[in-house]
Design a protein around this motif. Structure first.
Motif, PDB file in Angstrom:
ATOM      1  N   ALA A  69       0.834  -1.208   0.000  1.00 33.42           N
ATOM      2  CA  ALA A  69       0.000   0.000   0.000  1.00 33.42           C
ATOM      3  C   ALA A  69       0.867   1.255   0.000  1.00 33.42           C
ATOM      4  CB  ALA A  69      -0.939  -0.006   1.196  1.00 33.42           C
ATOM      5  N   LEU A  70       1.964   1.232   0.755  1.00 32.66           N
ATOM      6  CA  LEU A  70       2.872   2.382   0.807  1.00 32.66           C
ATOM      7  C   LEU A  70       3.534   2.612  -0.556  1.00 32.66           C
ATOM      8  CD1 LEU A  70       4.270   4.553   2.519  1.00 32.66           C
ATOM      9  CD2 LEU A  70       6.001   2.847   3.094  1.00 32.66           C
ATOM     10  N   ARG A  71       4.028   1.546  -1.161  1.00 30.43           N
ATOM     11  CA  ARG A  71       4.666   1.677  -2.481  1.00 30.43           C
ATOM     12  C   ARG A  71       3.662   2.149  -3.525  1.00 30.43           C
ATOM     13  NH1 ARG A  71       7.192  -4.013  -3.228  1.00 30.43           N
ATOM     14  NH2 ARG A  71       7.322  -3.335  -5.385  1.00 30.43           N
ATOM     15  N   ARG A  72       2.442   1.637  -3.451  1.00 27.24           N
ATOM     16  CA  ARG A  72       1.399   2.041  -4.403  1.00 27.24           C
ATOM     17  C   ARG A  72       1.065   3.519  -4.226  1.00 27.24           C
ATOM     18  NH1 ARG A  72      -3.427   2.381  -6.572  1.00 27.24           N
ATOM     19  NH2 ARG A  72      -4.097   0.893  -8.130  1.00 27.24           N
ATOM     20  N   ALA A  73       0.989   3.972  -2.972  1.00 26.57           N
ATOM     21  CA  ALA A  73       0.701   5.389  -2.704  1.00 26.57           C
ATOM     22  C   ALA A  73       1.816   6.282  -3.242  1.00 26.57           C
ATOM     23  CB  ALA A  73       0.504   5.610  -1.208  1.00 26.57           C
ATOM     24  N   GLN A  74       3.065   5.837  -3.106  1.00 25.89           N
ATOM     25  CA  GLN A  74       4.191   6.616  -3.627  1.00 25.89           C
ATOM     26  C   GLN A  74       4.112   6.738  -5.152  1.00 25.89           C
ATOM     27  OE1 GLN A  74       7.472   4.370  -2.029  1.00 25.89           O
ATOM     28  NE2 GLN A  74       7.672   5.702  -0.224  1.00 25.89           N
ATOM     29  N   ILE A  75       3.837   5.636  -5.805  1.00 27.42           N
ATOM     30  CA  ILE A  75       3.745   5.666  -7.272  1.00 27.42           C
ATOM     31  C   ILE A  75       2.541   6.505  -7.698  1.00 27.42           C
ATOM     32  CG2 ILE A  75       3.376   4.276  -9.349  1.00 27.42           C
ATOM     33  CD1 ILE A  75       4.969   2.033  -7.985  1.00 27.42           C
ATOM     34  N   GLN A  76       1.424   6.388  -6.982  1.00 26.07           N
ATOM     35  CA  GLN A  76       0.238   7.181  -7.328  1.00 26.07           C
ATOM     36  C   GLN A  76       0.526   8.675  -7.164  1.00 26.07           C
ATOM     37  OE1 GLN A  76      -2.748   5.987  -8.671  1.00 26.07           O
ATOM     38  NE2 GLN A  76      -2.930   8.166  -9.103  1.00 26.07           N
ATOM     39  N   ALA A  77       1.300   9.027  -6.140  1.00 30.56           N
ATOM     40  CA  ALA A  77       1.682  10.433  -5.950  1.00 30.56           C
ATOM     41  C   ALA A  77       2.535  10.914  -7.134  1.00 30.56           C
ATOM     42  CB  ALA A  77       2.426  10.610  -4.639  1.00 30.56           C
ATOM     43  N   GLN A  78       3.429  10.047  -7.619  1.00 22.42           N
ATOM     44  CA  GLN A  78       4.236  10.394  -8.790  1.00 22.42           C
ATOM     45  C   GLN A  78       3.352  10.596 -10.017  1.00 22.42           C
ATOM     46  OE1 GLN A  78       7.087   7.237  -9.262  1.00 22.42           O
ATOM     47  NE2 GLN A  78       8.331   7.903  -7.524  1.00 22.42           N
ATOM     48  N   VAL A  79       2.408   9.680 -10.215  1.00 26.12           N
ATOM     49  CA  VAL A  79       1.499   9.777 -11.363  1.00 26.12           C
ATOM     50  C   VAL A  79       0.696  11.076 -11.277  1.00 26.12           C
ATOM     51  CG1 VAL A  79      -0.568   8.773 -12.439  1.00 26.12           C
ATOM     52  CG2 VAL A  79       1.331   7.294 -11.788  1.00 26.12           C
ATOM     53  N   ASP A  80       0.190  11.393 -10.100  1.00 31.31           N
ATOM     54  CA  ASP A  80      -0.597  12.622  -9.932  1.00 31.31           C
ATOM     55  C   ASP A  80       0.243  13.866 -10.223  1.00 31.31           C
ATOM     56  OD1 ASP A  80      -2.745  11.021  -9.234  1.00 31.31           O
ATOM     57  OD2 ASP A  80      -2.526  11.368  -7.074  1.00 31.31           O
ATOM     58  N   ALA A  81       1.480  13.877  -9.722  1.00 32.69           N
ATOM     59  CA  ALA A  81       2.366  15.019  -9.971  1.00 32.69           C
ATOM     60  C   ALA A  81       2.684  15.139 -11.465  1.00 32.69           C
ATOM     61  CB  ALA A  81       3.649  14.868  -9.160  1.00 32.69           C
ATOM     62  N   ILE A  82       2.909  14.010 -12.121  1.00 30.75           N
ATOM     63  CA  ILE A  82       3.218  14.024 -13.553  1.00 30.75           C
ATOM     64  C   ILE A  82       2.008  14.504 -14.347  1.00 30.75           C
ATOM     65  CG2 ILE A  82       3.781  12.568 -15.545  1.00 30.75           C
ATOM     66  CD1 ILE A  82       5.507  10.865 -13.607  1.00 30.75           C
ATOM     67  N   LYS A  83       0.808  14.113 -13.935  1.00 32.84           N
ATOM     68  CA  LYS A  83      -0.402  14.572 -14.623  1.00 32.84           C
ATOM     69  C   LYS A  83      -0.556  16.080 -14.527  1.00 32.84           C
ATOM     70  CE  LYS A  83      -3.228  10.393 -14.507  1.00 32.84           C
ATOM     71  NZ  LYS A  83      -4.445   9.763 -13.976  1.00 32.84           N
ATOM     72  N   ILE A  84      -0.226  16.643 -13.379  1.00 32.22           N
ATOM     73  CA  ILE A  84      -0.279  18.100 -13.215  1.00 32.22           C
ATOM     74  C   ILE A  84       0.750  18.756 -14.131  1.00 32.22           C
ATOM     75  CG2 ILE A  84       0.197  19.989 -11.596  1.00 32.22           C
ATOM     76  CD1 ILE A  84      -1.019  18.150  -9.401  1.00 32.22           C
ATOM     77  N   GLU A  85       1.959  18.191 -14.152  1.00 32.39           N
ATOM     78  CA  GLU A  85       3.010  18.715 -15.024  1.00 32.39           C
ATOM     79  C   GLU A  85       2.604  18.604 -16.491  1.00 32.39           C
ATOM     80  OE1 GLU A  85       7.790  18.028 -15.881  1.00 32.39           O
ATOM     81  OE2 GLU A  85       6.747  16.718 -14.476  1.00 32.39           O
ATOM     82  N   GLU A  86       1.963  17.499 -16.842  1.00 31.85           N
ATOM     83  CA  GLU A  86       1.517  17.282 -18.217  1.00 31.85           C
ATOM     84  C   GLU A  86       0.457  18.316 -18.614  1.00 31.85           C
ATOM     85  OE1 GLU A  86       0.192  13.521 -21.019  1.00 31.85           O
ATOM     86  OE2 GLU A  86      -0.176  13.401 -18.864  1.00 31.85           O
ATOM     87  N   GLY A  87      -0.449  18.602 -17.691  1.00 31.86           N
ATOM     88  CA  GLY A  87      -1.466  19.620 -17.969  1.00 31.86           C
ATOM     89  C   GLY A  87      -0.852  20.980 -18.205  1.00 31.86           C
ATOM     90  N   ALA A  88       0.138  21.338 -17.384  1.00 32.30           N
ATOM     91  CA  ALA A  88       0.826  22.622 -17.557  1.00 32.30           C
ATOM     92  C   ALA A  88       1.577  22.659 -18.886  1.00 32.30           C
ATOM     93  CB  ALA A  88       1.785  22.867 -16.395  1.00 32.30           C
ATOM     94  N   ALA A  89       2.185  21.542 -19.265  1.00 31.21           N
ATOM     95  CA  ALA A  89       2.911  21.481 -20.539  1.00 31.21           C
ATOM     96  C   ALA A  89       1.946  21.601 -21.718  1.00 31.21           C
ATOM     97  CB  ALA A  89       3.704  20.172 -20.633  1.00 31.21           C
ATOM     98  N   ARG A  90       0.781  20.986 -21.601  1.00 27.62           N
ATOM     99  CA  ARG A  90      -0.222  21.109 -22.669  1.00 27.62           C
ATOM    100  C   ARG A  90      -0.696  22.562 -22.808  1.00 27.62           C
ATOM    101  NH1 ARG A  90      -1.790  16.346 -24.703  1.00 27.62           N
ATOM    102  NH2 ARG A  90      -1.535  14.480 -23.432  1.00 27.62           N
TER     103      ARG A  90
END
Length: 137
Positions: A69-90
């Motif tokens: 669960a901890l590892r999954r939460a860490q990866i999900q946090a990365q995915v969420d941060a990348i999605k925000i970055e992707e939106g800004a790049a778009r």
């Protein structure tokens, strides 16, 4: 086109290309993180199945589930941060495209104005030649 318009369009095209490359890199990182998440989920499911068949595995499953669960939460946090970055790049890419189109429109308008001036001068010269031929001048 004029040199200044060509330069502006070249610079704007470079900006668009740079932002497209950046967006591609961000999308690749997001996809990589999502693949890691899927692999983690598959690993967790496989471990759960293995634990069902092994009575001694029950003791470590509690810790394993917490770690998972901890590892999954860490990866999900990365995915969420990348999605925000992707939106800004778009958004940045969209603005860059708008700027490029503005420069292209200005260059096209300048070309039209030059053509109209050239046509007006040519018409005036033809009128003057016509007047000279008819002898009214």
């Amino acid at each position: 086109m004029t040199k200044w318009a060509d330069s502006l369009i070249r610079i704007a095209n470079y900006e668009v290309e740079t932002l497209q490359k950046r967006l591609g890199e961000i999308a690749a990182r997001r996809q990589d993180a999502e693949i890691r998440m899927a692999m983690l989920d598959a690993e967790g499911e496989a471990e759960m199945l293995r634990a069902q068949n092994d009575a001694s595995a029950g003791w470590y499953m509690v810790g394993y589930k917490q770690g998972l669960a901890l590892r999954r939460a860490q990866i999900q946090a990365q995915v969420d941060a990348i999605k925000i970055e992707e939106g800004a790049a778009r958004e940045a890419l969209s603005r860059a495209f708008e700027e490029l189109k503005k420069y292209e429109q200005v260059a096209e308008n300048a070309k039209i104005v030059r053509q109209k001036k050239s046509d007006a001068i040519e018409t005036a010269q033809m009128d003057e030649m016509g007047l000279r031929k008819s002898g009214t001048r």
